[in-house]
Design an enzyme around this catalytic site. Sequence first.
Site, PDB file in Angstrom:
ATOM      1  N   ARG A  35      -6.542   4.462 -16.296  1.00  0.00           N
ATOM      2  CA  ARG A  35      -4.803   4.351 -16.427  1.00  0.00           C
ATOM      3  C   ARG A  35      -4.549   3.210 -17.409  1.00  0.00           C
ATOM      4  O   ARG A  35      -5.103   2.318 -17.680  1.00  0.00           O
ATOM      5  CB  ARG A  35      -4.387   3.237 -14.693  1.00  0.00           C
ATOM      6  CG  ARG A  35      -4.703   4.131 -13.475  1.00  0.00           C
ATOM      7  CD  ARG A  35      -4.544   3.591 -12.574  1.00  0.00           C
ATOM      8  NE  ARG A  35      -4.172   2.595 -11.887  1.00  0.00           N
ATOM      9  CZ  ARG A  35      -4.270   1.393 -11.092  1.00  0.00           C
ATOM     10  NH1 ARG A  35      -4.987   0.722 -10.421  1.00  0.00           N
ATOM     11  NH2 ARG A  35      -2.828   0.848 -10.695  1.00  0.00           N
ATOM     12  N   LYS A  44     -13.753  -3.268 -17.235  1.00  0.00           N
ATOM     13  CA  LYS A  44     -13.182  -1.688 -17.153  1.00  0.00           C
ATOM     14  C   LYS A  44     -13.340  -0.870 -17.678  1.00  0.00           C
ATOM     15  O   LYS A  44     -14.225   0.286 -17.149  1.00  0.00           O
ATOM     16  CB  LYS A  44     -11.476  -1.819 -16.022  1.00  0.00           C
ATOM     17  CG  LYS A  44     -11.869  -3.181 -14.865  1.00  0.00           C
ATOM     18  CD  LYS A  44     -10.124  -2.371 -14.763  1.00  0.00           C
ATOM     19  CE  LYS A  44      -9.924  -3.006 -13.218  1.00  0.00           C
ATOM     20  NZ  LYS A  44      -8.266  -3.328 -12.241  1.00  0.00           N
ATOM     21  N   LYS A 138      -1.218  -0.297   5.788  1.00  0.00           N
ATOM     22  CA  LYS A 138      -2.002   0.698   5.533  1.00  0.00           C
ATOM     23  C   LYS A 138      -1.369   2.116   6.624  1.00  0.00           C
ATOM     24  O   LYS A 138      -1.667   3.258   6.235  1.00  0.00           O
ATOM     25  CB  LYS A 138      -3.864   0.725   6.053  1.00  0.00           C
ATOM     26  CG  LYS A 138      -4.586  -0.672   5.206  1.00  0.00           C
ATOM     27  CD  LYS A 138      -5.594  -0.521   5.964  1.00  0.00           C
ATOM     28  CE  LYS A 138      -6.346  -1.244   4.266  1.00  0.00           C
ATOM     29  NZ  LYS A 138      -7.872  -1.725   5.180  1.00  0.00           N
ATOM     30  N   ARG A 142      -1.201   5.843   6.009  1.00  0.00           N
ATOM     31  CA  ARG A 142      -1.226   6.709   7.247  1.00  0.00           C
ATOM     32  C   ARG A 142      -0.025   8.308   7.711  1.00  0.00           C
ATOM     33  O   ARG A 142       0.072   8.642   7.642  1.00  0.00           O
ATOM     34  CB  ARG A 142      -1.553   6.726   8.766  1.00  0.00           C
ATOM     35  CG  ARG A 142      -3.337   5.488   7.840  1.00  0.00           C
ATOM     36  CD  ARG A 142      -3.753   5.519   9.337  1.00  0.00           C
ATOM     37  NE  ARG A 142      -5.012   4.891   9.424  1.00  0.00           N
ATOM     38  CZ  ARG A 142      -5.814   4.701  10.364  1.00  0.00           C
ATOM     39  NH1 ARG A 142      -5.899   4.945  11.599  1.00  0.00           N
ATOM     40  NH2 ARG A 142      -7.440   4.474  10.166  1.00  0.00           N
ATOM     41  N   HIS A 270      -8.037 -11.909   9.335  1.00  0.00           N
ATOM     42  CA  HIS A 270      -9.259 -11.712   9.882  1.00  0.00           C
ATOM     43  C   HIS A 270     -10.261 -12.016  10.359  1.00  0.00           C
ATOM     44  O   HIS A 270     -11.156 -11.179  11.165  1.00  0.00           O
ATOM     45  CB  HIS A 270      -9.320 -10.878   8.557  1.00  0.00           C
ATOM     46  CG  HIS A 270      -8.098 -10.404   7.522  1.00  0.00           C
ATOM     47  ND1 HIS A 270      -7.946  -9.013   6.482  1.00  0.00           N
ATOM     48  CD2 HIS A 270      -6.669  -9.787   8.508  1.00  0.00           C
ATOM     49  CE1 HIS A 270      -6.756  -8.441   6.363  1.00  0.00           C
ATOM     50  NE2 HIS A 270      -5.775  -8.983   7.441  1.00  0.00           N
TER      51      HIS A 270
END
Length: 312
Positions: A35, A44, A138, A142, A270
């Site tokens: 990218r 990177k 998420k 989905r 979490h």
Amino acid sequence: MGKSKVLVVGGTGYMGRRIVKASLAQGHPTYVLQRPEIGLDIDKLQMLLAFKKQGAHLVEGSFSDFQSLVDAVKLVDVVICTMSGVHFRSHNILLQLKLVKAIKEAGNIKRFFPSEFGLDPARMGHALEPGRVTFDEKMVVRKAIQDAKIPFTYVCGASFAGYFAGNLSQMGTLLPPREKVLIYGDGNSKVTIVDEDDIATYTIKTIDDPRTLNKTLYFRPPENVLTQKQLVDMWENLIGKKLEHISISEEDFLASMKGMDYAGQVGVGHFYHMFYEGALTNFEIGEEGEEASKLYPEVKYTRMNEYLKNYA
């Protein structure tokens, strides 16, 4: 039939680089999205060039150029997205909606793996604020995948060894304690901890496996389903020393959120679901899923007592 061609989006990231390595190791023609947003991030760029040297194909594409995404997707059979969903790095879950549109437009993809790899969001409808944003987003992705009728595999149900084993699951550090260890509740909730390289190996194994089509791949390698106390015992045996165990109650742990920054609050939520509720292991895997170590017994997964030797 040759092996499926794979495009990895987020290939220089924490999981992405492992997915690229595993894909190459298992003989898949492997493409990595390069990218322009990489800018001056030399680490990177050098990682991408190293992938190229190992046999990967670099494909230019940008989330701000829809056609470039479509063109990249058309080169392959399978797309694996590993964009970050953790708040202390970058949080890009919903950026995947552009990728879903590109896959739908291209019309040739036989399997899409969205960025998951943690707690199963379909089981986290009760999750605490503010950490629930990860699971809610998420699920948005989905829904888009399923509305677009794109074949998928969701990979989730493990904690990363790098973040949960080496530090004995202590927050705010990646290194193991040598004097005192914080124990969540009674320390007996079962948690699945898997080496990230093994997660990548299992993920790539599913690509051409009809048993995992439109299913969730969970991780429950029997020797790596551990309580925090078992993990601490392994470390104490390794260093030949008993640590001071300090138990923190559910109430006190949740109260510790106050005054934390946003990323810290997400983390506490979490950890709470994993170590107080046992959210990685407190359910039976039904027809919607498969368990990685049962499907692929040939994978010699890393045991945590071996893993901890890196830190001793």
